[in-house]
Design an enzyme around this catalytic site. Structure first.
Site, PDB file in Angstrom:
ATOM      1  N   ASP A  26     -12.899  -2.495  -0.286  1.00  0.00           N
ATOM      2  CA  ASP A  26     -12.808  -3.980  -0.780  1.00  0.00           C
ATOM      3  C   ASP A  26     -13.487  -4.071  -1.735  1.00  0.00           C
ATOM      4  O   ASP A  26     -13.369  -4.935  -2.690  1.00  0.00           O
ATOM      5  CB  ASP A  26     -12.864  -4.606   0.305  1.00  0.00           C
ATOM      6  CG  ASP A  26     -11.413  -4.514   1.271  1.00  0.00           C
ATOM      7  OD1 ASP A  26     -10.332  -4.224   0.732  1.00  0.00           O
ATOM      8  OD2 ASP A  26     -11.578  -4.870   2.596  1.00  0.00           O
ATOM      9  N   LYS A  71     -10.067  -5.051  10.820  1.00  0.00           N
ATOM     10  CA  LYS A  71     -10.983  -4.424   9.900  1.00  0.00           C
ATOM     11  C   LYS A  71     -12.392  -4.530  10.601  1.00  0.00           C
ATOM     12  O   LYS A  71     -13.320  -3.556  10.386  1.00  0.00           O
ATOM     13  CB  LYS A  71     -11.553  -5.292   8.767  1.00  0.00           C
ATOM     14  CG  LYS A  71     -10.373  -5.150   7.637  1.00  0.00           C
ATOM     15  CD  LYS A  71     -10.389  -5.655   6.433  1.00  0.00           C
ATOM     16  CE  LYS A  71      -9.332  -5.428   5.527  1.00  0.00           C
ATOM     17  NZ  LYS A  71      -9.271  -5.730   3.918  1.00  0.00           N
ATOM     18  N   THR A  99     -12.663 -23.037  10.527  1.00  0.00           N
ATOM     19  CA  THR A  99     -13.384 -23.073  11.695  1.00  0.00           C
ATOM     20  C   THR A  99     -14.930 -22.707  11.277  1.00  0.00           C
ATOM     21  O   THR A  99     -14.995 -21.310  10.965  1.00  0.00           O
ATOM     22  CB  THR A  99     -12.644 -21.927  12.499  1.00  0.00           C
ATOM     23  OG1 THR A  99     -11.409 -22.199  12.625  1.00  0.00           O
ATOM     24  CG2 THR A  99     -13.081 -21.875  13.906  1.00  0.00           C
ATOM     25  N   SER A 114       0.608  -1.174  -0.034  1.00  0.00           N
ATOM     26  CA  SER A 114      -0.029  -0.182   0.133  1.00  0.00           C
ATOM     27  C   SER A 114       0.766   1.451  -0.100  1.00  0.00           C
ATOM     28  O   SER A 114       0.602   2.350  -0.675  1.00  0.00           O
ATOM     29  CB  SER A 114      -1.055  -0.083   1.024  1.00  0.00           C
ATOM     30  OG  SER A 114      -2.143  -0.812   0.951  1.00  0.00           O
ATOM     31  N   LYS A 171     -16.843 -19.219  12.286  1.00  0.00           N
ATOM     32  CA  LYS A 171     -16.625 -17.915  11.729  1.00  0.00           C
ATOM     33  C   LYS A 171     -17.430 -18.127  10.409  1.00  0.00           C
ATOM     34  O   LYS A 171     -17.971 -16.893  10.122  1.00  0.00           O
ATOM     35  CB  LYS A 171     -15.231 -17.828  11.458  1.00  0.00           C
ATOM     36  CG  LYS A 171     -14.464 -17.360  12.695  1.00  0.00           C
ATOM     37  CD  LYS A 171     -12.831 -17.118  12.610  1.00  0.00           C
ATOM     38  CE  LYS A 171     -12.437 -16.434  11.566  1.00  0.00           C
ATOM     39  NZ  LYS A 171     -10.917 -16.730  11.369  1.00  0.00           N
ATOM     40  N   GLY A 218      -5.367 -11.746  -6.765  1.00  0.00           N
ATOM     41  CA  GLY A 218      -5.883 -10.613  -6.253  1.00  0.00           C
ATOM     42  C   GLY A 218      -5.149  -9.162  -6.255  1.00  0.00           C
ATOM     43  O   GLY A 218      -5.721  -8.188  -5.785  1.00  0.00           O
ATOM     44  N   GLY A 270     -13.073 -19.783   2.922  1.00  0.00           N
ATOM     45  CA  GLY A 270     -12.620 -18.814   3.840  1.00  0.00           C
ATOM     46  C   GLY A 270     -13.808 -18.110   4.516  1.00  0.00           C
ATOM     47  O   GLY A 270     -14.924 -17.863   4.105  1.00  0.00           O
TER      48      GLY A 270
HETATM   49  P1  ATR Z   1      -8.743 -13.465  10.278  1.00  0.00           P
HETATM   50  O1  ATR Z   1      -9.331 -14.937  10.311  1.00  0.00           O
HETATM   51  O2  ATR Z   1      -8.078 -13.001  11.516  1.00  0.00           O
HETATM   52  O3  ATR Z   1      -9.776 -12.565   9.872  1.00  0.00           O
HETATM   53  P2  ATR Z   1      -7.732 -13.428   7.766  1.00  0.00           P
HETATM   54  O4  ATR Z   1      -6.296 -13.773   7.314  1.00  0.00           O
HETATM   55  O5  ATR Z   1      -8.434 -12.545   7.139  1.00  0.00           O
HETATM   56  O6  ATR Z   1      -7.570 -13.309   9.243  1.00  0.00           O
HETATM   57  O7  ATR Z   1      -8.049 -14.970   7.336  1.00  0.00           O
HETATM   58  C1  ATR Z   1      -7.543 -16.053   7.453  1.00  0.00           C
HETATM   59  C2  ATR Z   1      -8.597 -16.926   6.501  1.00  0.00           C
HETATM   60  O8  ATR Z   1      -7.627 -18.220   6.121  1.00  0.00           O
HETATM   61  C3  ATR Z   1      -9.485 -17.832   7.659  1.00  0.00           C
HETATM   62  O9  ATR Z   1     -10.518 -18.231   6.808  1.00  0.00           O
HETATM   63  C4  ATR Z   1      -8.660 -18.825   8.324  1.00  0.00           C
HETATM   64  O10 ATR Z   1      -9.391 -19.744   8.496  1.00  0.00           O
HETATM   65  P3  ATR Z   1      -9.873 -19.983  10.345  1.00  0.00           P
HETATM   66  O11 ATR Z   1     -10.840 -19.220  10.190  1.00  0.00           O
HETATM   67  O12 ATR Z   1     -10.428 -21.502  10.504  1.00  0.00           O
HETATM   68  O13 ATR Z   1      -8.416 -19.767  10.727  1.00  0.00           O
HETATM   69  C5  ATR Z   1      -8.037 -19.514   6.899  1.00  0.00           C
HETATM   70  N1  ATR Z   1      -6.808 -20.198   7.007  1.00  0.00           N
HETATM   71  C6  ATR Z   1      -5.577 -19.790   7.518  1.00  0.00           C
HETATM   72  N2  ATR Z   1      -4.775 -21.018   7.323  1.00  0.00           N
HETATM   73  C7  ATR Z   1      -5.684 -21.849   7.207  1.00  0.00           C
HETATM   74  C8  ATR Z   1      -5.230 -23.411   6.851  1.00  0.00           C
HETATM   75  N3  ATR Z   1      -4.018 -23.987   7.356  1.00  0.00           N
HETATM   76  N4  ATR Z   1      -6.390 -24.121   6.719  1.00  0.00           N
HETATM   77  C9  ATR Z   1      -7.446 -23.795   6.284  1.00  0.00           C
HETATM   78  N5  ATR Z   1      -7.843 -22.257   6.552  1.00  0.00           N
HETATM   79  C10 ATR Z   1      -6.726 -21.674   7.028  1.00  0.00           C
END
Ligand code: ATR
Length: 276
Positions: free
Chosen positions: A104, A67, A156, A18, A159, A241, A130
């Site tokens: 975004d 965010k 997860t 940025s 979320k 992206g 995600g």
């Molecule tokens: P945040 O979750 O803090 O907003 P982000 O960078 O915006 O961070 O999001 C990371 C994304 O990548 C999330 O969807 C995360 O999944 P979790 O919510 O389960 O953490 C996903 N992600 C990161 N590492 C991962 C992995 N090894 N396998 C599957 N998903 C992953």
């Protein structure tokens, strides 16, 4: 003397492009301003927002993981921020209020959706991988295009259900089932961090897909993730992206400076030279 100060808050920030983007435009348009990285902890957000209120800082971008965390410190949210509860651009308005906006969505529309040759994709089935910081913006843009069938899957699952609260029409899919679902969707969008330089990657093979699948990866560092490479080999249309990143920056720049900056060839070259 630099007249105005801008920056991006988040953590970690060392890879952010940025500053390059905004400083390029400040120079191009003869604006006396500087844009820097402001890597902060969660408990420092309030202090930074106060700098906006006191005109010490003139605008900030917000990236992961803040965010949503910035919202309680704002006076109001406008535009797309209200709909997604995700803020990536902050400034002070004429009445002295600290305002949060979201660019975004515009970035994703301009950098991807509006680029698709066939714009009749309402009937498409979309798989969004995600449920992180930017996923709500992606889903909002898809719904704007009247796409009805959107599956969302996140490692997860909790979320993913948080996102469903905002957008009840989406369907949640278990992470174990993404490979099976990928076989019959038209668009796959990766909003996870899987594939990032020096990060972990997808374990799924995604061997079987529709031949006319479109794969979008929110990642642009590396320019081609393993998934992009894999799909490209099979002649599947892929996007990274980078354009989304540039367009979200363009709209932030406009909100702050009331100039719609040009995305010129030199800028693109400059950014691409920093990427692998
Ligand atoms: P945040 O979750 O803090 O907003 P982000 O960078 O915006 O961070 O999001 C990371 C994304 O990548 C999330 O969807 C995360 O999944 P979790 O919510 O389960 O953490 C996903 N992600 C990161 N590492 C991962 C992995 N090894 N396998 C599957 N998903 C992953």
């Amino acid at each position: 003397m630099i007249d105005k100060k801008f920056g991006i808050i988040g953590r970690p920030l060392s890879h952010s492009l940025s500053p390059m983007l905004h400083n390029y435009w400040f120079k191009k348009y003869g604006i006396s301003a500087n844009y820097s990285l402001i890597e902060i902890e969660l408990n420092e957000i309030e202090k930074i927002i106060e700098k906006i209120r006191n005109n010490v800082l003139h605008g900030i971008n917000v990236t992961v993981p803040y965010k949503q965390a910035v919202i309680p410190f704002l006076d109001l949210m406008v535009g797309d921020a209200k709909k997604t509860l995700s803020v990536n651009t902050i400034s002070l308005n004429n009445e002295g209020k600290v305002v949060g906006n979201n660019t975004d969505i515009y970035g994703f529309e301009q950098g991807f959706l509006n680029k698709l040759r066939n714009q009749n994709f309402e009937q498409n089935v979309v798989l969004v991988l995600g449920a992180g910081g930017v996923t709500a913006s992606v889903i909002f843009a898809l719904l704007n295009k009247k796409i009805e069938k959107i599956f969302v899957s996140n490692r997860t699952v909790k979320k993913a259900y948080e996102i469903k609260k905002k957008f009840p029409s989406i369907e949640i899919l278990k992470w174990e089932n993404i490979e099976a679902k990928a076989k019959d969707v038209d668009i796959i969008i990766n909003t996870t961090s899987l594939g990032l330089t020096e990060g972990s990657d997808f374990k799924q093979e995604f061997k079987t897909t529709k031949p006319n699948l479109v794969y979008y990866d929110i990642i642009y560092n590396p320019v081609e993730t393993m998934m992009v490479k894999k799909f490209k080999k099979k002649n599947i249309l892929t996007y990274n992206g980078l354009e989304m990143f540039i367009y979200q920056g363009q709209k932030s720049f406009f909100l702050w400076n009331k100039i719609n900056p040009e995305i010129d060839i030199d800028l693109k070259k400059k950014i691409e030279s920093k990427l692998k």
